[in-house]
Motif scaffolding. Structure first.
Motif, PDB file in Angstrom:
ATOM      1  N   LEU A 168      -2.327  -7.866 -56.352  1.00  0.00           N
ATOM      2  CA  LEU A 168      -2.720  -6.670 -55.656  1.00  0.00           C
ATOM      3  C   LEU A 168      -3.169  -6.890 -54.259  1.00  0.00           C
ATOM      4  O   LEU A 168      -3.013  -5.968 -53.585  1.00  0.00           O
ATOM      5  N   GLY A 169      -3.941  -8.007 -54.301  1.00  0.00           N
ATOM      6  CA  GLY A 169      -4.447  -8.342 -52.924  1.00  0.00           C
ATOM      7  C   GLY A 169      -3.345  -8.622 -51.765  1.00  0.00           C
ATOM      8  O   GLY A 169      -3.412  -8.049 -50.721  1.00  0.00           O
ATOM      9  N   TYR A 170      -2.301  -9.462 -52.246  1.00  0.00           N
ATOM     10  CA  TYR A 170      -1.056  -9.662 -51.384  1.00  0.00           C
ATOM     11  C   TYR A 170      -0.303  -8.393 -51.175  1.00  0.00           C
ATOM     12  O   TYR A 170      -0.166  -8.113 -49.837  1.00  0.00           O
ATOM     13  N   ALA A 171      -0.337  -7.541 -52.043  1.00  0.00           N
ATOM     14  CA  ALA A 171       0.650  -6.304 -51.930  1.00  0.00           C
ATOM     15  C   ALA A 171      -0.388  -5.231 -50.829  1.00  0.00           C
ATOM     16  O   ALA A 171       0.119  -4.537 -49.891  1.00  0.00           O
ATOM     17  N   GLY A 172      -1.539  -5.174 -51.278  1.00  0.00           N
ATOM     18  CA  GLY A 172      -2.398  -4.517 -50.154  1.00  0.00           C
ATOM     19  C   GLY A 172      -2.322  -4.963 -48.662  1.00  0.00           C
ATOM     20  O   GLY A 172      -2.266  -4.136 -47.793  1.00  0.00           O
ATOM     21  N   LEU A 173      -2.415  -6.326 -48.719  1.00  0.00           N
ATOM     22  CA  LEU A 173      -2.216  -6.900 -47.250  1.00  0.00           C
ATOM     23  C   LEU A 173      -1.130  -6.646 -46.504  1.00  0.00           C
ATOM     24  O   LEU A 173      -1.064  -6.147 -45.395  1.00  0.00           O
ATOM     25  N   LEU A 174       0.222  -6.746 -47.185  1.00  0.00           N
ATOM     26  CA  LEU A 174       1.423  -6.368 -46.500  1.00  0.00           C
ATOM     27  C   LEU A 174       1.552  -4.957 -46.134  1.00  0.00           C
ATOM     28  O   LEU A 174       2.148  -4.267 -45.217  1.00  0.00           O
ATOM     29  N   LEU A 175       1.061  -4.147 -47.120  1.00  0.00           N
ATOM     30  CA  LEU A 175       0.895  -2.736 -46.927  1.00  0.00           C
ATOM     31  C   LEU A 175       0.152  -2.173 -45.819  1.00  0.00           C
ATOM     32  O   LEU A 175       0.417  -1.147 -45.154  1.00  0.00           O
ATOM     33  N   LEU A 176      -0.840  -3.007 -45.502  1.00  0.00           N
ATOM     34  CA  LEU A 176      -1.799  -2.919 -44.329  1.00  0.00           C
ATOM     35  C   LEU A 176      -1.157  -3.315 -43.135  1.00  0.00           C
ATOM     36  O   LEU A 176      -1.188  -2.618 -42.015  1.00  0.00           O
ATOM     37  N   GLY A 379       4.563 -27.797 -59.697  1.00  0.00           N
ATOM     38  CA  GLY A 379       5.512 -28.136 -59.021  1.00  0.00           C
ATOM     39  C   GLY A 379       7.048 -27.341 -59.598  1.00  0.00           C
ATOM     40  O   GLY A 379       7.719 -27.099 -58.552  1.00  0.00           O
ATOM     41  N   ARG A 380       7.046 -26.891 -60.778  1.00  0.00           N
ATOM     42  CA  ARG A 380       8.044 -26.214 -61.202  1.00  0.00           C
ATOM     43  C   ARG A 380       7.936 -24.709 -60.853  1.00  0.00           C
ATOM     44  O   ARG A 380       8.883 -24.075 -60.466  1.00  0.00           O
ATOM     45  N   LEU A 381       6.877 -24.293 -60.639  1.00  0.00           N
ATOM     46  CA  LEU A 381       6.726 -22.856 -60.161  1.00  0.00           C
ATOM     47  C   LEU A 381       7.041 -22.986 -58.721  1.00  0.00           C
ATOM     48  O   LEU A 381       7.697 -22.222 -58.078  1.00  0.00           O
ATOM     49  N   LEU A 382       6.677 -23.999 -57.854  1.00  0.00           N
ATOM     50  CA  LEU A 382       7.253 -24.051 -56.684  1.00  0.00           C
ATOM     51  C   LEU A 382       8.607 -24.064 -56.334  1.00  0.00           C
ATOM     52  O   LEU A 382       9.109 -23.413 -55.280  1.00  0.00           O
ATOM     53  N   LEU A 383       9.177 -24.858 -57.220  1.00  0.00           N
ATOM     54  CA  LEU A 383      10.620 -25.028 -57.369  1.00  0.00           C
ATOM     55  C   LEU A 383      11.340 -23.393 -57.530  1.00  0.00           C
ATOM     56  O   LEU A 383      12.303 -23.113 -56.822  1.00  0.00           O
ATOM     57  N   ILE A 384      10.769 -22.757 -58.460  1.00  0.00           N
ATOM     58  CA  ILE A 384      11.056 -21.332 -58.583  1.00  0.00           C
ATOM     59  C   ILE A 384      11.074 -20.411 -57.371  1.00  0.00           C
ATOM     60  O   ILE A 384      11.818 -19.658 -57.190  1.00  0.00           O
ATOM     61  N   LYS A 385       9.916 -20.663 -56.721  1.00  0.00           N
ATOM     62  CA  LYS A 385       9.688 -19.737 -55.595  1.00  0.00           C
ATOM     63  C   LYS A 385      10.322 -20.086 -54.501  1.00  0.00           C
ATOM     64  O   LYS A 385      11.114 -19.422 -54.003  1.00  0.00           O
ATOM     65  N   ILE A 386      10.762 -21.227 -54.510  1.00  0.00           N
ATOM     66  CA  ILE A 386      11.615 -21.969 -53.336  1.00  0.00           C
ATOM     67  C   ILE A 386      13.094 -21.237 -53.471  1.00  0.00           C
ATOM     68  O   ILE A 386      13.998 -20.658 -52.636  1.00  0.00           O
ATOM     69  N   GLY A 387      13.598 -21.286 -54.946  1.00  0.00           N
ATOM     70  CA  GLY A 387      14.934 -20.664 -55.306  1.00  0.00           C
ATOM     71  C   GLY A 387      14.979 -19.221 -54.965  1.00  0.00           C
ATOM     72  O   GLY A 387      16.121 -18.856 -54.499  1.00  0.00           O
ATOM     73  N   LEU A 388      13.930 -18.540 -55.186  1.00  0.00           N
ATOM     74  CA  LEU A 388      14.006 -16.976 -54.867  1.00  0.00           C
ATOM     75  C   LEU A 388      13.900 -16.831 -53.404  1.00  0.00           C
ATOM     76  O   LEU A 388      14.551 -15.988 -52.954  1.00  0.00           O
ATOM     77  N   ILE A 425      13.124  -8.779 -54.676  1.00  0.00           N
ATOM     78  CA  ILE A 425      13.342 -10.379 -54.825  1.00  0.00           C
ATOM     79  C   ILE A 425      11.780 -10.923 -54.573  1.00  0.00           C
ATOM     80  O   ILE A 425      11.225 -11.851 -55.263  1.00  0.00           O
ATOM     81  N   THR A 426      11.423 -10.511 -53.227  1.00  0.00           N
ATOM     82  CA  THR A 426      10.251 -10.983 -52.680  1.00  0.00           C
ATOM     83  C   THR A 426       8.664 -10.326 -53.651  1.00  0.00           C
ATOM     84  O   THR A 426       7.674 -10.948 -53.678  1.00  0.00           O
ATOM     85  N   ALA A 427       9.052  -9.311 -54.222  1.00  0.00           N
ATOM     86  CA  ALA A 427       8.018  -8.859 -55.244  1.00  0.00           C
ATOM     87  C   ALA A 427       7.850  -9.972 -56.243  1.00  0.00           C
ATOM     88  O   ALA A 427       6.808  -9.985 -56.885  1.00  0.00           O
ATOM     89  N   VAL A 428       8.888 -10.427 -56.782  1.00  0.00           N
ATOM     90  CA  VAL A 428       8.764 -11.277 -57.888  1.00  0.00           C
ATOM     91  C   VAL A 428       8.115 -12.746 -57.364  1.00  0.00           C
ATOM     92  O   VAL A 428       7.627 -13.428 -57.886  1.00  0.00           O
ATOM     93  N   VAL A 429       8.528 -12.949 -55.879  1.00  0.00           N
ATOM     94  CA  VAL A 429       7.906 -14.124 -55.349  1.00  0.00           C
ATOM     95  C   VAL A 429       6.540 -14.252 -55.168  1.00  0.00           C
ATOM     96  O   VAL A 429       5.647 -15.094 -55.324  1.00  0.00           O
ATOM     97  N   LEU A 430       5.805 -12.879 -55.017  1.00  0.00           N
ATOM     98  CA  LEU A 430       4.497 -12.728 -54.714  1.00  0.00           C
ATOM     99  C   LEU A 430       3.768 -12.810 -56.249  1.00  0.00           C
ATOM    100  O   LEU A 430       2.817 -13.369 -56.347  1.00  0.00           O
ATOM    101  N   GLY A 431       4.650 -12.368 -57.174  1.00  0.00           N
ATOM    102  CA  GLY A 431       4.108 -12.833 -58.534  1.00  0.00           C
ATOM    103  C   GLY A 431       3.977 -14.055 -59.039  1.00  0.00           C
ATOM    104  O   GLY A 431       3.074 -14.456 -59.619  1.00  0.00           O
ATOM    105  N   VAL A 432       5.122 -15.158 -58.590  1.00  0.00           N
ATOM    106  CA  VAL A 432       4.975 -16.378 -58.672  1.00  0.00           C
ATOM    107  C   VAL A 432       3.827 -16.996 -57.826  1.00  0.00           C
ATOM    108  O   VAL A 432       3.018 -17.977 -58.445  1.00  0.00           O
ATOM    109  N   SER A 433       3.686 -16.618 -56.502  1.00  0.00           N
ATOM    110  CA  SER A 433       2.671 -17.096 -55.637  1.00  0.00           C
ATOM    111  C   SER A 433       1.390 -16.712 -56.416  1.00  0.00           C
ATOM    112  O   SER A 433       0.348 -17.486 -56.151  1.00  0.00           O
TER     113      SER A 433
END
Length: 560
Positions: A168-176, A379-388, A425-433
């Protein structure tokens, strides 16, 4: 000139003065936050790298203390460090002491024979709890005891709530950031600012809520309690940490920025107000890395900077995309889009380039080795983030091609759909982050021990005047760390006047090599040695306990 016309400049001046007063008040809140939350010493996301007695080791007699050594400095959680005797009773005596990365737990030196359980929960400087447990045995192993007095496992509800709050913090930041940026530089004068202003206020509210939620949740998250297990002392300790400081500073900066956002949402603002707002926003971005992994990395200055660039670029890019798909592509006419889209396309390209560069540097620091990239959860989460992210870049490249061909202004519906795909897609990336920042970095996860480390060697040597516990890690060719612990015959710490150690490999014609030793406490010394070849190495230790009393002990250790 009418009275209304004469009063207008006065009203404008009054509003600007009120805006600046509000900004100053917000900055004062920031200073108060800094005063209320003194800085804590920085270290890193810690993992247990060794212990004395060693995990799973069998020692001849009960020690007077258990020593835990972490990869970096830690803070203790009250009541969460315990040593359980074979009969299930408490073997620890008094509060553990902390010196940087080393925790010393006093235990009953007259303990019974059998297996002991050591359980712990500590807090690393990047705010994350580090729970764990291991056993050691005195004399001979026995069925391990159960610690029924405490549970060091994290509450899954709290763990998931922390991830949701960060999302929610990431989402609020980009919406601001998105509405503020577009309204300041790209918004057509003929269009109403009401819709973007409402979106920005929602982003500000969401960000404030997420920050407060993170502060609240941090107490049970680190202590291992439930959602409502928040005490005054726990809250005070958290606010006094680096994590609490960063979040209080963020709240102060958001309060200051709110006074400058109001006139921006009403109409164009002056250059000075825009510069102040940019500085406040940039400073707020830095509170994220200062409260997480980057501040505790091997290169904190670099990590904090690249993480701030990474987060700021994300907010600009995704926030701008939200403004395009929700407002500009629906309301702006073809002429306005023809002027706006090329400028936005260049901004987006710069933001994406900064994202890639910062993400690469950040990944190199946090992962460290290619093996850790595939062998650790981080590392595996980072690979998923890179792929997305690569998938998003493909969609963005097609959108940019439309802009370059000057066809986007005539085909806003197509562009809006493409941007919608990017945002999905980036909404999923934010979740991974949000999950990634709660995960142990790969650089430290690879050093964590669960039991006796591979190659780890430990023994206890006896002399007429002392016993010496020797630990060698990793007991392989190349650089090795040596730890020595001296005890009296009744298993109490033995103060040492002088330490000497040598290592030799007679079978290979290697004469004794002196091991430089550094005393850490009265009874604990450490040193480093490089074994150039494999074989049965002979270690020789001479310990002087007084001006006239000394004794030498030897051991043979197989080096692979």
């Amino acid at each position: 000139m009418s009275a209304a016309v004469r009063r207008r400049p006065v009203a404008v001046v009054g509003r600007r003065a009120a805006t600046r007063v509000g900004a100053v008040a917000g900055l004062l809140l920031l200073l108060v936050a800094l005063l209320l939350a003194p800085a804590a010493p920085a270290s890193a996301h810690a993992v247990l790298v060794s212990s004395s007695p060693a995990a799973s080791a069998v020692v001849p007699s009960a020690p007077s203390e258990v020593v835990l050594t972490f990869s970096e400095g830690v803070r203790t959680v009250p009541g969460k460090i315990r040593v359980i005797a074979p009969d299930g009773s408490r073997a620890d005596r008094g509060e553990p002491s902390v010196q940087g990365a080393v925790i010393t737990i006093p235990v009953d030196p007259g303990g019974a024979r059998g297996t002991y359980l050591v359980s712990f929960r500590v807090i690393s400087a990047d705010s994350h709890p580090v729970p764990g447990a291991f056993t050691y045995s005195v004399g001979a192993p026995s069925p391990p005891p159960v610690d029924s007095g405490t549970d060091n496992r994290a509450d899954p509800v709290v763990e998931n709530a922390v991830k949701v709050a960060k999302y929610l913090g990431y989402a609020g930041l980009l919406l601001l950031v998105g509405p503020a940026l577009v309204l300041a530089a790209l918004w057509p004068r003929r269009l109403s600012r009401r819709g973007p202003a409402r979106l920005a206020w929602a982003g500000l509210g969401l960000l404030t809520f997420a920050t407060l939620a993170e502060l609240w949740l941090q107490v049970p998250y680190t202590a291992g309690g439930g959602l409502l297990d928040v005490t005054g002392s726990g809250l005070s300790d958290m606010l006094g940490s680096a994590y609490g400081t960063a979040h209080l500073v963020r709240l102060g900066l958001l309060a200051a920025a709110a006074f400058l956002l109001r006139p921006l949402f009403a109409g164009p603002i002056g250059r000075s107000d825009g510069i102040i707002l940019t500085i406040l926003g940039g400073a707020a971005i830095f509170t994220w890395p200062l409260a997480g992994h980057p501040a505790a990395s091997p290169a904190p200055a670099v990590s904090v900077l690249v993480d701030a660039v990474h987060l700021g670029s994300m907010a600009v890019w995704l926030g701008g995309l939200v403004m395009l798909v929700v407002f500009l592509l629906r309301r702006a006419d073809e002429r306005e889009l023809g002027a706006i889209l090329p400028i936005w396309s260049r901004w987006a390209a710069l933001a994406v380039a900064a994202l890639l560069l910062a993400g690469t540097v950040q990944g190199l620091i946090e992962v460290a080795t290619p093996k850790a990239l595939v062998d650790t959860t981080y590392g595996r989460l980072l690979l998923i983030k890179i792929g997305l992210f690569v998938l998003v870049l493909g969609v963005a490249a097609y959108s940019r091609a439309l802009v370059r061909r000057r066809t986007a202004a005539q085909r806003p519906v197509t562009l809006r759909r493409l941007i919608g795909v990017e945002l999905a897609i980036t909404a999923v990336v934010l979740g991974v982050s949000a999950t990634l920042v709660q995960t142990t970095p790969a650089r430290t996860a690879t050093t964590q021990v669960t039991g006796t480390p591979a190659g780890y060697w430990s023994t206890t040597l006896s002399s007429p005047i002392y016993s010496l516990q020797v630990e060698l890690d990793p007991a392989e060719r190349g650089n090795n760390s040596v730890h020595l612990y001296a005890y009296t015959k009744d298993n109490r710490p033995q103060p040492v006047k002088e330490w000497k150690a040598t290592a030799a490999l007679p079978s290979a014609g290697i004469e004794p090599i002196e091991i430089p030793l550094l005393p850490l406490t009265d009874n604990h010394a450490t040193g480093e040695i490089n074994f150039p070849a494999a074989g049965e190495w002979q270690l020789r230790f001479t310990v002087r306990t007084s001006d006239i009393d000394q004794a030498t002990v030897t051991a043979t250790v197989p080096i692979k």
